[in-house]
Design an enzyme around this catalytic site. Structure first.
Site, PDB file in Angstrom:
ATOM      1  N   PHE A   1     -39.143  16.246  60.339  1.00  0.00           N
ATOM      2  CA  PHE A   1     -38.757  14.845  60.513  1.00  0.00           C
ATOM      3  C   PHE A   1     -37.818  14.325  59.420  1.00  0.00           C
ATOM      4  O   PHE A   1     -37.717  13.122  59.210  1.00  0.00           O
ATOM      5  CB  PHE A   1     -39.991  13.940  60.597  1.00  0.00           C
ATOM      6  CG  PHE A   1     -41.069  14.451  61.505  1.00  0.00           C
ATOM      7  CD1 PHE A   1     -40.824  14.641  62.849  1.00  0.00           C
ATOM      8  CD2 PHE A   1     -42.325  14.761  61.010  1.00  0.00           C
ATOM      9  CE1 PHE A   1     -41.810  15.132  63.694  1.00  0.00           C
ATOM     10  CE2 PHE A   1     -43.316  15.250  61.843  1.00  0.00           C
ATOM     11  CZ  PHE A   1     -43.063  15.436  63.194  1.00  0.00           C
TER      12      PHE A   1
ATOM     13  N   THR B   1     -22.412  12.483  58.982  1.00  0.00           N
ATOM     14  CA  THR B   1     -21.311  11.665  58.476  1.00  0.00           C
ATOM     15  C   THR B   1     -20.618  12.343  57.302  1.00  0.00           C
ATOM     16  O   THR B   1     -19.492  11.985  56.969  1.00  0.00           O
ATOM     17  CB  THR B   1     -21.806  10.267  58.086  1.00  0.00           C
ATOM     18  OG1 THR B   1     -22.926  10.386  57.205  1.00  0.00           O
ATOM     19  CG2 THR B   1     -22.225   9.497  59.327  1.00  0.00           C
TER      20      THR B   1
ATOM     21  N   GLU C   1     -33.296  12.517  67.381  1.00  0.00           N
ATOM     22  CA  GLU C   1     -33.514  11.222  66.733  1.00  0.00           C
ATOM     23  C   GLU C   1     -33.479  10.007  67.654  1.00  0.00           C
ATOM     24  O   GLU C   1     -34.288   9.087  67.488  1.00  0.00           O
ATOM     25  CB  GLU C   1     -32.489  11.043  65.615  1.00  0.00           C
ATOM     26  CG  GLU C   1     -32.690  11.984  64.449  1.00  0.00           C
ATOM     27  CD  GLU C   1     -31.544  11.924  63.450  1.00  0.00           C
ATOM     28  OE1 GLU C   1     -31.771  11.485  62.324  1.00  0.00           O
ATOM     29  OE2 GLU C   1     -30.420  12.327  63.810  1.00  0.00           O
TER      30      GLU C   1
ATOM     31  N   ARG D   1     -36.206  10.895  60.347  1.00  0.00           N
ATOM     32  CA  ARG D   1     -35.720  10.817  61.724  1.00  0.00           C
ATOM     33  C   ARG D   1     -35.019   9.493  62.035  1.00  0.00           C
ATOM     34  O   ARG D   1     -35.619   8.431  62.040  1.00  0.00           O
ATOM     35  CB  ARG D   1     -36.908  10.998  62.663  1.00  0.00           C
ATOM     36  CG  ARG D   1     -36.578  11.401  64.070  1.00  0.00           C
ATOM     37  CD  ARG D   1     -37.867  11.679  64.812  1.00  0.00           C
ATOM     38  NE  ARG D   1     -37.658  12.354  66.076  1.00  0.00           N
ATOM     39  CZ  ARG D   1     -38.645  12.834  66.832  1.00  0.00           C
ATOM     40  NH1 ARG D   1     -39.900  12.717  66.427  1.00  0.00           N
ATOM     41  NH2 ARG D   1     -38.388  13.438  67.971  1.00  0.00           N
TER      42      ARG D   1
ATOM     43  N   PHE E   1     -32.454   8.479  60.077  1.00  0.00           N
ATOM     44  CA  PHE E   1     -31.612   8.490  58.872  1.00  0.00           C
ATOM     45  C   PHE E   1     -30.955   7.142  58.593  1.00  0.00           C
ATOM     46  O   PHE E   1     -29.765   7.041  58.347  1.00  0.00           O
ATOM     47  CB  PHE E   1     -30.544   9.576  59.049  1.00  0.00           C
ATOM     48  CG  PHE E   1     -30.009  10.138  57.761  1.00  0.00           C
ATOM     49  CD1 PHE E   1     -30.728  11.067  57.036  1.00  0.00           C
ATOM     50  CD2 PHE E   1     -28.766   9.756  57.282  1.00  0.00           C
ATOM     51  CE1 PHE E   1     -30.211  11.609  55.855  1.00  0.00           C
ATOM     52  CE2 PHE E   1     -28.245  10.279  56.104  1.00  0.00           C
ATOM     53  CZ  PHE E   1     -28.976  11.210  55.391  1.00  0.00           C
TER      54      PHE E   1
ATOM     55  N   ARG F   1     -25.517   5.043  57.210  1.00  0.00           N
ATOM     56  CA  ARG F   1     -25.850   5.131  58.637  1.00  0.00           C
ATOM     57  C   ARG F   1     -26.562   3.871  59.119  1.00  0.00           C
ATOM     58  O   ARG F   1     -26.426   3.491  60.292  1.00  0.00           O
ATOM     59  CB  ARG F   1     -26.691   6.370  58.924  1.00  0.00           C
ATOM     60  CG  ARG F   1     -26.833   6.669  60.406  1.00  0.00           C
ATOM     61  CD  ARG F   1     -27.503   8.003  60.679  1.00  0.00           C
ATOM     62  NE  ARG F   1     -26.593   9.116  60.686  1.00  0.00           N
ATOM     63  CZ  ARG F   1     -26.048   9.657  61.784  1.00  0.00           C
ATOM     64  NH1 ARG F   1     -26.315   9.141  62.970  1.00  0.00           N
ATOM     65  NH2 ARG F   1     -25.251  10.693  61.701  1.00  0.00           N
TER      66      ARG F   1
ATOM     67  N   GLN G   1     -36.048  22.471  56.118  1.00  0.00           N
ATOM     68  CA  GLN G   1     -34.994  22.286  57.115  1.00  0.00           C
ATOM     69  C   GLN G   1     -33.640  22.732  56.587  1.00  0.00           C
ATOM     70  O   GLN G   1     -32.670  22.752  57.339  1.00  0.00           O
ATOM     71  CB  GLN G   1     -34.900  20.803  57.503  1.00  0.00           C
ATOM     72  CG  GLN G   1     -36.129  20.232  58.154  1.00  0.00           C
ATOM     73  CD  GLN G   1     -36.058  18.724  58.307  1.00  0.00           C
ATOM     74  OE1 GLN G   1     -36.951  18.007  57.865  1.00  0.00           O
ATOM     75  NE2 GLN G   1     -35.013  18.216  58.936  1.00  0.00           N
TER      76      GLN G   1
ATOM     77  N   GLU H   1     -35.850  18.169  54.337  1.00  0.00           N
ATOM     78  CA  GLU H   1     -34.416  18.405  54.150  1.00  0.00           C
ATOM     79  C   GLU H   1     -34.086  18.615  52.679  1.00  0.00           C
ATOM     80  O   GLU H   1     -33.475  19.606  52.302  1.00  0.00           O
ATOM     81  CB  GLU H   1     -33.592  17.248  54.733  1.00  0.00           C
ATOM     82  CG  GLU H   1     -32.103  17.519  54.692  1.00  0.00           C
ATOM     83  CD  GLU H   1     -31.290  16.495  55.459  1.00  0.00           C
ATOM     84  OE1 GLU H   1     -30.055  16.461  55.267  1.00  0.00           O
ATOM     85  OE2 GLU H   1     -31.861  15.711  56.245  1.00  0.00           O
TER      86      GLU H   1
END
Length: 778
Positions: free
Chosen positions: A240, A454, A725, A354, A356, A322, A209, A244
């Site tokens: 998902f 963020t 998400e 997904r 986070f 988060r 990703q 990343e």
């Protein structure tokens, strides 16, 4: 063109049209090419890792002579063979490509084997003779807390004075909740394919990703500039969040082998190794102390979140931030304090998934809503309504951002009516009074989810568009396709801007040598960022064509427009492809880049305050469940969803994302259980022991709708909203409904001690607890 304009039905494939995924036919026919489907070049090397067998300790000695002499082995590399930095971490510098001294989890990579065949590489890796000095691992939050093993100091987000407000409460409750982790279980596992070039550089096809980060990490490991590394990805078989940061480990190893051996190298983990070696959703333990009045309105809340982060930082700081951001969900809390502990453990480093961290934060406040309702003997939906954000001063989050668009009350009201919630709740009460061994439950839960990275610098995107002389269009951007439909949505934006049929647009692989410095496709921001960047590139090209047409046809620029595969120039209608060809012959540039950065966002992490989100996505779900009180088994009978996607770019894709997100969230909260033994070895590392939802787990009745009044008040791409998400958190309705069903065994006298995932074993134990309470009461 106004950003909220409706689609032009005269062109095929503009925005608002319910198109299928661009690769849908290939997906179902087997025609979609994934990395492991790519042809194998002559001399291809297959790779396998040698892995740590202990969770905590040191390597005393490591003899790889038997590995090197194994049949088919061409190369074995360790930390000593790395020309650059032994670092594949995204931020903190604490993830090693190959551990060489300290060991921190079972499955940690120690060396890589390159062989002529994959099976030979796997067998050779098992022949290493390694002597360990083992230490006692810290595997749990409790053990890490005892040792003081943390990634950073506790973080506190607060507004008002929660401790003081709690002391003056008319009603007060305290409780705890454990929330399990989750494996990504993407259909395509971690895989990459590296091809060396003649200058010491490398092209890497990676299932990632985040191609720019993989590029940067490979360059770091090889000690070469980023321009010598190209990373390309056409599609992933699911991501998902698990692709990343996690792909960097394999990609760096494959690139190192390819450059050292001057031969192509392919690395694919099998499912067991994939689950053992890659990070999961963070598991949490939460405690809460809340004050409220007779109507159920919160007066104060003191919430403590503790998470198991694993052996390194990875993205855990942001994930836990988060979780704090979403501990309010859709509810205003006058005085609030949220404390977050981030524990470092001897388990694989947990990572993005997904939502986070948002889902874990929401779980806590939704448990609080259910417990208040049970305490006051109110319908939980009435307690939720009493706490929704509203007008000033009830519009400020715990991180001091104002909720400027507040539509959750409207969505919940519409869903309450369309799902017949009130009548069904009465029917369920009657059913439960007449049935001793099966019980039903129902719950309606909302979602308010902040959209933006963020980390402010990640809120940017680039795109590249070429117009060819025949009027066909080549589109490239920094977003990646993992099955979510990003590529078709961005292509629809370009089709809408040029007012041409979408089959004139070529969707191309994401690659770092076309659009540099891209952000990860994450945070539900893929369409927002890349759609706007592509629109910017298209707008640039349109301006050039308009200026050319104005001069050539002696027409005012404001009388030139694009419509129905044509360019209207005053009273003339010129086919789009003809104008493009004419522009070429007059030496007009037909290639343009586009760029976008999200406005308005800012955040001070030191004070945990600011405006971190550009806007909020909203939705709500009603779920009805049934449990067997003798076995704990359960099923979801019906789910109704109403979700706000603004003005949808593609309703078919959005509904698919809502359905998939909900089912994935349902799996997290009901069946997907991760278990490590006392040595720190993951025991649930295959579908035989780790249970993701299957087709039969889908609710028998599943009603989904996009909120018809949705329209993003912010200047997003065609006034759409993110959809990746937020739907996952709609599945909290299933967990709340299960809690409701279990509580009915004890006549709703007390909140059951039901943790997530609500496996049959946990449901059965909670039922027995309720039976004991009922027996005592009688």
């Amino acid at each position: 063109m106004r950003m909220d304009s409706s689609a032009n039905p005269k062109i095929r494939g503009g925005v608002r049209q319910a198109l299928t995924h661009d690769s849908a036919a290939k997906h179902v026919s087997g025609g979609a090419i994934y990395i492991d489907d790519m042809p194998e070049e002559r001399g291809l090397l297959h790779l396998a890792f040698g892995k740590s067998e202990i969770a905590n300790g040191k390597i005393v000695s490591m003899d790889l002579s038997q590995v090197r002499s194994s049949p088919g082995v061409e190369l074995v590399l360790t930390a000593d063979d790395i020309p650059g930095k032994n670092d594949v971490s995204p931020i903190a510098g604490d993830d090693l490509l190959f551990a060489d001294k300290e060991l921190s989890f079972v499955g940690q990579s120690l060396f890589v084997v390159a062989a002529r065949e994959r099976d030979l590489a796997l067998k050779a890796a098992q022949r290493a003779e390694i002597v360990y000095a083992s230490g006692e691992p810290a595997l749990t939050i409790a053990r890490a807390s005892e040792r003081g093993s943390v990634l950073e100091d506790p973080q506190v987000m607060e507004r008002g004075n929660a401790p003081a407000a709690l002391q003056h409460a008319s009603h007060r409750l305290a409780g705890k909740l454990c929330i399990g982790g989750q494996d990504h279980f993407y259909l395509e596992g971690q895989v990459c394919h590296a091809i060396p070039d003649e200058d010491g550089g490398v092209l890497v096809h990676s299932s990632t990703q985040n191609p720019s980060e993989v590029q940067e990490i490979i360059a770091r490991v090889l000690s070469i500039p980023s321009h010598a590394v190209a990373v390309e990805v056409r599609r992933m078989g699911g991501g998902f969040g698990g692709k990343e940061t996690q792909p960097a480990l394999l990609a760096a190893a494959a690139a190192l082998v390819a450059v050292k051996a001057k031969r192509p190298a392919r690395f694919r983990l099998d499912r067991d190794d994939d689950m053992i070696m890659t990070g999961k959703r963070h598991d949490f333990e939460a405690a809460y102390d809340v004050a409220f009045d007779e109507s159920g309105s919160l007066m104060a809340a003191d919430i403590t979140l503790s998470s198991r982060c694993g052996c390194s930082a990875d993205l855990s700081l942001a994930v836990n931030d988060r979780a704090m951001f979403h501990s309010d969900n859709a509810y205003y809390i006058p005085d609030v304090r949220i404390t977050s502990h981030r524990f470092k453990t001897n388990t694989v480093s947990n990572t993005a998934f997904r939502g986070f961290g948002g889902p874990q934060g929401m779980m806590v406040i939704e448990r609080i809503m259910d417990e208040i309702a049970m305490y006051l003997e109110l319908d939980p939906i009435e307690v939720r309504r009493a706490n929704f954000y509203g007008k000033s001063p009830r519009d400020v989050t715990p991180y001091h951002q104002k909720v400027e668009e507040n539509v959750i009350g409207q969505i919940v009201q519409e869903l309450t009516t369309s799902s017949d919630y009130v009548h069904r709740r009465d029917e369920i009460k009657a059913y439960n009074s007449e049935n001793a061994f099966t019980k039903k439950g129902i719950a309606l839960t909302p979602v308010k989810f902040g959209i933006s990275f963020t980390a402010r610098h990640l809120n940017q995107a680039g795109a590249l568009i070429h117009l060819y002389k025949d009027g066909s269009v080549y589109l490239n951007h920094g977003g990646t396709e993992m099955g979510q439909g990003l590529f078709i949505k961005v292509a629809q934006v370009v089709a809408e801007e040029f007012q041409i049929d979408i089959d004139k647009i070529k969707i191309s692989s994401t690659t770092t040598d076309k659009v540099p410095n891209s952000s990860p496709t994450a945070a539900s921001a893929g369409s927002d960022l890349n759609g706007m960047a592509a629109r910017d590139a298209a707008t640039t090209l349109k301006a050039r064509l308009i200026a050319f047409a104005a001069e050539k046809y002696d027409c005012a620029a404001d009388l030139i427009s694009f419509n129905d595969n044509q360019v209207l120039i005053g009273n003339n209608a010129v086919p789009f492809e003809r104008l493009v060809e004419e522009a070429y012959f007059e030496r007009v540039s037909l290639s343009a880049t586009g760029f976008y950065r999200t406005p308005k966002i800012h955040y001070d992490r030191d004070t945990h305050s600011g405006h971190p989100f550009y806007y909020f996505g909203y939705g709500a779900a009603v779920s009805e469940v049934i449990i067997d009180t003798l076995t704990g088994e359960h099923r979801v009978l019906r789910t109704d969803i109403l979700h706000d996607v603004g003005k949808s770019l593609n309703p078919a894709i959005d509904l698919g994302q809502i359905e998939g997100g909900f089912v994935q969230g349902m799996g997290w909260l009901t069946t997907e259980e991760l278990y490590w033994d006392d040595r720190g070895e993951l025991m649930t590392h295959a579908p035989s022991t780790y249970k993701i939802p299957v087709c039969s787990d889908r609710p028998a009745v599943f009603n989904m709708a996009l909120w018809s009044k949705g329209r993003n008040p912010e200047e997003t791409i065609y006034r759409s909203k993110a959809v990746g998400e937020p739907p996952l958190m709609l599945a909290i309705s299933v967990f709340s409904a299960l809690t409701d069903a279990v509580a009915s065994v004890g006549a709703h006298r007390k909140m059951p001690m039901l943790d997530a995932p609500a496996t049959p074993e946990r449901v059965l134990m909670a039922v027995e607890e309720m039976r004991s309470l009922a027996a005592e009461a009688s």
